[in-house]
Design an enzyme around this catalytic site. Structure first.
Site, PDB file in Angstrom:
ATOM      1  N   GLU A   1       0.801  -1.226   0.000  1.00  0.00           N
ATOM      2  CA  GLU A   1       0.000   0.000   0.000  1.00  0.00           C
ATOM      3  C   GLU A   1       0.837   1.281   0.000  1.00  0.00           C
ATOM      4  O   GLU A   1       0.654   2.154   0.858  1.00  0.00           O
ATOM      5  CB  GLU A   1      -0.979  -0.023   1.187  1.00  0.00           C
TER       6      GLU A   1
ATOM      7  N   ASN B   1       2.241  -4.289  -3.516  1.00  0.00           N
ATOM      8  CA  ASN B   1       0.850  -4.727  -3.390  1.00  0.00           C
ATOM      9  C   ASN B   1      -0.003  -3.515  -2.990  1.00  0.00           C
ATOM     10  O   ASN B   1       0.377  -2.770  -2.091  1.00  0.00           O
ATOM     11  CB  ASN B   1       0.822  -5.794  -2.277  1.00  0.00           C
TER      12      ASN B   1
ATOM     13  N   HIS C   1      -9.995  -5.798  -3.059  1.00  0.00           N
ATOM     14  CA  HIS C   1     -11.084  -5.742  -2.077  1.00  0.00           C
ATOM     15  C   HIS C   1     -12.199  -4.947  -2.748  1.00  0.00           C
ATOM     16  O   HIS C   1     -12.021  -3.783  -3.059  1.00  0.00           O
ATOM     17  CB  HIS C   1     -10.634  -5.030  -0.799  1.00  0.00           C
TER      18      HIS C   1
ATOM     19  N   GLU D   1      -5.778 -10.331  -2.701  1.00  0.00           N
ATOM     20  CA  GLU D   1      -6.592 -10.287  -1.470  1.00  0.00           C
ATOM     21  C   GLU D   1      -8.074 -10.155  -1.793  1.00  0.00           C
ATOM     22  O   GLU D   1      -8.812  -9.439  -1.113  1.00  0.00           O
ATOM     23  CB  GLU D   1      -6.182  -9.092  -0.594  1.00  0.00           C
TER      24      GLU D   1
ATOM     25  N   ASP E   1     -11.898 -10.005  -2.040  1.00  0.00           N
ATOM     26  CA  ASP E   1     -13.191 -10.326  -1.450  1.00  0.00           C
ATOM     27  C   ASP E   1     -14.219  -9.389  -2.073  1.00  0.00           C
ATOM     28  O   ASP E   1     -13.880  -8.347  -2.619  1.00  0.00           O
ATOM     29  CB  ASP E   1     -13.198 -10.280   0.092  1.00  0.00           C
TER      30      ASP E   1
HETATM   31  C1  XIL Z   1      -6.282  -7.081   7.539  1.00  0.00           C
HETATM   32  C2  XIL Z   1      -6.637  -8.359   8.296  1.00  0.00           C
HETATM   33  O1  XIL Z   1      -7.489  -9.127   7.477  1.00  0.00           O
HETATM   34  C3  XIL Z   1      -7.288  -8.027   9.608  1.00  0.00           C
HETATM   35  O2  XIL Z   1      -7.477  -9.215  10.369  1.00  0.00           O
HETATM   36  C4  XIL Z   1      -6.434  -7.046  10.395  1.00  0.00           C
HETATM   37  O3  XIL Z   1      -7.116  -6.656  11.554  1.00  0.00           O
HETATM   38  C5  XIL Z   1      -6.120  -5.831   9.557  1.00  0.00           C
HETATM   39  O4  XIL Z   1      -5.512  -6.221   8.336  1.00  0.00           O
HETATM   40  N1  XIL Z   1      -4.895  -4.912   3.116  1.00  0.00           N
HETATM   41  C6  XIL Z   1      -3.878  -5.751   3.520  1.00  0.00           C
HETATM   42  C7  XIL Z   1      -4.134  -6.754   4.579  1.00  0.00           C
HETATM   43  O5  XIL Z   1      -2.789  -5.714   2.912  1.00  0.00           O
HETATM   44  O6  XIL Z   1      -2.994  -7.021   5.336  1.00  0.00           O
HETATM   45  C8  XIL Z   1      -5.265  -6.348   5.475  1.00  0.00           C
HETATM   46  O7  XIL Z   1      -5.536  -7.407   6.390  1.00  0.00           O
HETATM   47  C9  XIL Z   1      -6.484  -5.999   4.657  1.00  0.00           C
HETATM   48  C10 XIL Z   1      -6.194  -4.835   3.737  1.00  0.00           C
END
Ligand code: XIL
Length: 383
Positions: free
Chosen positions: A196, A237, A273, A303, A305
């Site tokens: 990020e 990422n 996401h 990641e 969802d």
């Molecule tokens: C999130 C986890 O899923 C949670 O359990 C934690 O509290 C916070 O982080 N981007 C990312 C991940 O790169 O590491 C994050 O994961 C979600 C957003």
């Protein structure tokens, strides 16, 4: 669900392809070795998921579903800096090691997540400053945007109280990258080295690293990573970079700049996401991926969802829309040769960082496969 699973389906296809190709290959014995195109063309993209150690330990259904359905895992939290270096110079690998051992002993690959990020940092890293010397520690401070000169003075004061000298923080960052990557060399072949880095407007996000080291923290992190484990694939990422906009433009600019200057970088992770109210379609996502693969980089969905809260759409419709989103992403990845992995951020709504009502993953909270599962599966059956 027929129980063969995503991973099983892929290997069945590979076996089938092999049986078809074998006689041809034997007939051509004298000819120079040719790439076995049909196998190659049918190669499914490896599929992964984020996992939580507590669930792996305690929940057989969770563990079995993971083992049946996925090729790789990402530790959801166990490899973040907060977890791995709770005190300065003191590393605690116990939980992360357990995740890696579980993966390795079951023949699953591990994505390393993540080395340099503005979040999930140990407190000592953020609150280091003048007060540290007298044993007082400030919590992380998020300054609101205040008008000048008040904002400037406040900013300088907090920097004084919580700030770092460039060389010190650079040494901390390099030591972290080096120590963690060497610890997992041979076990973890892909790393989100920088997570990020981009702000919404396309500039670099103002993390502690950017603030006290400077924009070249990214070069330094990647070079240190390459030296620590030359065989590992190094990724940047980020989220909200799947569709056109200033943030994606900024990330493409950053990637091009790194590649042009020969800074080691192998791929870009698109977190993906997203939600049923708005998600990138297949063509958009494919175009985004090709902006990076054109630079010679790999891409991955890292990641995914798809939040589907009931407030947005009615129950039957939300599952269909969610399947469209997952299917589009899987097909885009499938169509791009250099899309090397498709990872979701968990797999059951019973264990998800999204609220229970968001119902964002491939299996519901009782481990029933949703339409999204079939959509992903059929996308990868066709490569
Ligand atoms: C999130 C986890 O899923 C949670 O359990 C934690 O509290 C916070 O982080 N981007 C990312 C991940 O790169 O590491 C994050 O994961 C979600 C957003």
């Amino acid at each position: 669900m027929d129980g063969r699973g995503l991973a099983g389906g892929a290997s069945a296809l590979a076996v089938l392809a092999f049986l078809v190709v074998l006689p041809v290959a034997q007939a051509q014995k004298k000819a120079p070795a040719l790439p076995l195109r049909p196998i190659d063309a049918l190669r499914a993209v490896p599929q992964g998921t984020a996992v939580r150690l507590a669930a792996l330990r305690n929940d057989t259904r969770y563990r079995d579903t993971f083992l049946r359905e996925f090729d790789s895992l990402t530790a959801e939290n166990e490899m973040k800096m907060q977890a791995l270096q709770p005190r300065r110079g003191h590393f605690d690998f116990a939980a992360a090691d357990e995740v890696v051992r579980f993966a390795r002993s079951n023949g699953k690959a591990v994505r390393g997540h993540t080395l340099v990020w503005g979040q999930a940092l140990p407190l000592w890293l953020i609150d280091h400053g003048a007060l540290d010397k007298v044993g007082l520690r400030l919590p992380p401070i998020n300054l609101p945007a205040l008008p000048s000169p008040i904002g400037k003075i406040l900013g300088q004061t907090t920097t004084l109280l919580t700030g770092w000298r460039r060389d010190d923080l650079l040494a901390v960052m390099k030591d972290h990258v080096r120590t963690v990557m060497r610890h997992y060399a041979g076990d973890v072949a892909e790393w989100d080295v920088v997570n990020e880095p981009m702000a919404e407007n396309g500039n670099l996000a103002r993390t502690v690293w950017r603030r006290f080291i400077g924009p070249d923290y990214i070069d330094e992190a990647l070079r240190t990573a390459r030296a620590a484990d030359p065989r590992a694939k190094l990724f940047i990422n980020d989220f909200d970079v799947e569709s056109p906009g200033p943030k994606l433009d900024g990330l493409v600019r950053l990637a091009r700049d790194l590649v042009t200057r020969d800074v080691p970088l192998d791929g870009i992770g698109l977190q993906t996401h997203t939600h049923v109210g708005g998600f990138p379609d297949e063509a958009t996502l494919e175009r985004t991926m090709r902006r990076f693969t054109r630079l010679g980089l790999d891409v991955q969905i890292t990641e995914m969802d798809v939040a589907a809260p009931l407030v947005d759409v009615a129950r039957p419709e939300r599952q269909q829309r969610q399947a469209l989103a997952y299917g589009a992403a899987a097909r885009a990845c499938n169509a791009v040769r250099k899309c090397t992995r498709f990872t979701t951020w968990g797999f059951t709504d019973a264990v998800s960082w999204l609220s229970a009502g968001a119902s964002g993953l491939l299996f519901d909270a009782t481990y029933r496969a949703k339409p999204a599962y079939a959509a992903v599966r059929s996308a990868f059956a066709r490569r």
